[in-house]
Design an enzyme around this catalytic site. Sequence first.
Site, PDB file in Angstrom:
ATOM      1  N   TYR A 119      -5.836   7.101   6.749  1.00 42.29           N
ATOM      2  CA  TYR A 119      -5.948   6.619   5.370  1.00 42.29           C
ATOM      3  C   TYR A 119      -4.659   6.994   4.640  1.00 42.29           C
ATOM      4  CZ  TYR A 119      -7.190   6.464   0.441  1.00 42.29           C
ATOM      5  OH  TYR A 119      -7.187   6.196  -0.912  1.00 42.29           O
ATOM      6  N   GLU A 170      -3.276   1.130  -1.560  1.00 42.38           N
ATOM      7  CA  GLU A 170      -4.104   1.826  -0.581  1.00 42.38           C
ATOM      8  C   GLU A 170      -4.124   1.074   0.746  1.00 42.38           C
ATOM      9  OE1 GLU A 170      -8.310   3.838  -1.314  1.00 42.38           O
ATOM     10  OE2 GLU A 170      -8.562   1.715  -0.870  1.00 42.38           O
TER      11      GLU A 170
END
Lengths: 293, 388
Positions: B109, B197
């Site tokens: 992530y 993101e």
Amino acid sequence: MSIFVDKNTKLVVQGITGSEGMFHTRACIEYGTKVVAGVTPGKGGQKMDNVPVFNTVEEAKKETGANASVIFVPPPFAADAIMESADAGLDVIVAITEGIPILDMYRVKNYIKDKKCRLIGPNCPGVITAGECKIGIMPGVICKPGGPIGVVSRSGTLTYEVVDQLTKNGFGQTTILGLGGDPVNGTNFIDCLDAFEKDPATKGVVMVGEIGGDAEEKACEFIKKNVKMPVIGFICGITAPPGRRMGHAGAIISGGSGTAQGKIAAMKAAGVHVCENLGVFGELAVKVFKNLK
Amino acid sequence: MKIHEYQGKQLFKKYGVPVPEGGPAFSVDEALDIAARLGGYPVVVKAQIHAGGRGKGGGVKLAKSHEEVKEHASKILGMTLVTKQTGPQGKLVKRLLVEKGCNIAKELYLSVLPDRSNAKICLMGSEAGGMSIEEVAAATPEKIIKVYVDPLLGIKPYHTRLLAFKMNIPKGAMKQFTQMITGLYNLSMDYDCSLVEINPLVITKEEEVIAIDSKINFDDNALFRHKDVMEFRDLDEEDPLEVEASKFDLNYIKLDGNVGNMVNGAGLAMATMDIIMLAGAEPANFLDVGGGANAEQVKNAFKIMLSDPNVKAVLINIFGGILRCDRLAEGVVNAAKEVGIKVPVVIRMEGTNVEIGRKILSDSGLQLVNAISMKDAAEKVAKAVKGL
């Protein structure tokens, strides 16, 4: 007594020749604020009513002894205007402008960190020391001078609502501040609570918060340790859906944090008197502040 | 403002962030063309909507052949995709992204987001990729790594090394990974992003770093200086009433209740929604007409609020500071005459020129309910909506 601004504050208005700047400058003067100068680049030498206009804040300060500024400059240029005032060495900078790019404010916040100035706002209604000095756009008529209540809030009209109910129930105010609805702002709840606690004229405080961020939670930690006077707290946005920006750029619940419920719980844990229903705020004020009048 | 995954990946490419080969498709035929051009299977067919959780909802499928691309593309295009972010009503899929598959060795992530609590830019990474980062943060906060960058200093090589070593990036992928973080940071600053993101960011068996997803949100306040981003706006993804409101600079958010409300100021508007709930009813919207609204704007706001068919009663709550009560009253009267009011309207006004405002309302001949306080107003509107 009061905090941050008073009858000795000498104000320079950045953006004085714009329609907003002009309108609110007149209202500030009418309230009794000492407006000593205006700044509009390229319009130096002119006058707005009787207020001399300068090209730069530095010049305005040198010529008039101004020690505070208020900013009515459009969003693309507002961050620049704040830094200009900070560099010129003013003590208090009140930024009214709504809609400043968020990253511009991140840069400003880091830039002014080591300077002596106090920034209030942006995206705020300003500050009033009742009966002495009004900087910004709050309607002065709703205030009642003489204290003993200080008011600090993240919202504009919500502040007016609270002040109006205080006044109608016989409670005067010392200083009323709007911190602003943006995610990053200059002065925070803790700065104001600390100053109110030290101000002999302020005997009780109302703090008005809203969803988004953790400024209220941090303030509650501070209250637990440092604030002895009674504090009434109100938080709006219980019904706000997560992930949506509720008008204010800073009023957003993200990733489950910044909820009204969380802030209310923090207030209760810190001994703050929580107003659950704004409609009966006045009655709560009477109950909590009754011995302070 | 939000954009689609494929649009985000176009920006990634511009900043040297590696993404899988592929492109957007608006029809099954286009999807097949792109798949053929990729020169090999598997390919991934992904629904493009402005919401996460698409995989679990059936909006992301792996296709191992021409036939499977056809099958998945036909199924996903036109489907109403329900994910935990869309709400139960779901979202209609009108666009696809067709991409080459890759050999995933590890899912990570990575995000760049401004942190309001300290006014720094946070580079956030985790080895627990491919899952909801909120859940990872709640259950195993030690798996989240944060490195803060002062926006005045900008990103430095040590920031990227800090993150890379803490995330146990394999040696072979190190250089690519650190360059990629720098690219993401620069993208975030150049475009005033409120979030960039990648979840998951993939390290392949060949030790290549690839962003197989992208999510970019932009600061609405800064859109004036990013005309190219405005071209990415997809009005199909937004509520039509919210789009209409944005044309008039009104802050309107549609909600599920039946009490329409119109207020000046964001804080007071939220407090009004809350007090409607406390009185036993539900707000149909958030609507802030702003501090400096004029009669025309009040009229537009009124029209938008009433075009929501769920609205069974209306509460107008104005504390006149800059917005004077007489202006508000004029706007309400004009709007009411133009659109016609078929539901009860409760008005609570306070502040500048309130007496003139009340006179305008009472002289108008309209059936309006006056309230003396916020509490009174909320109770009256709740009573009205219940038909009592």
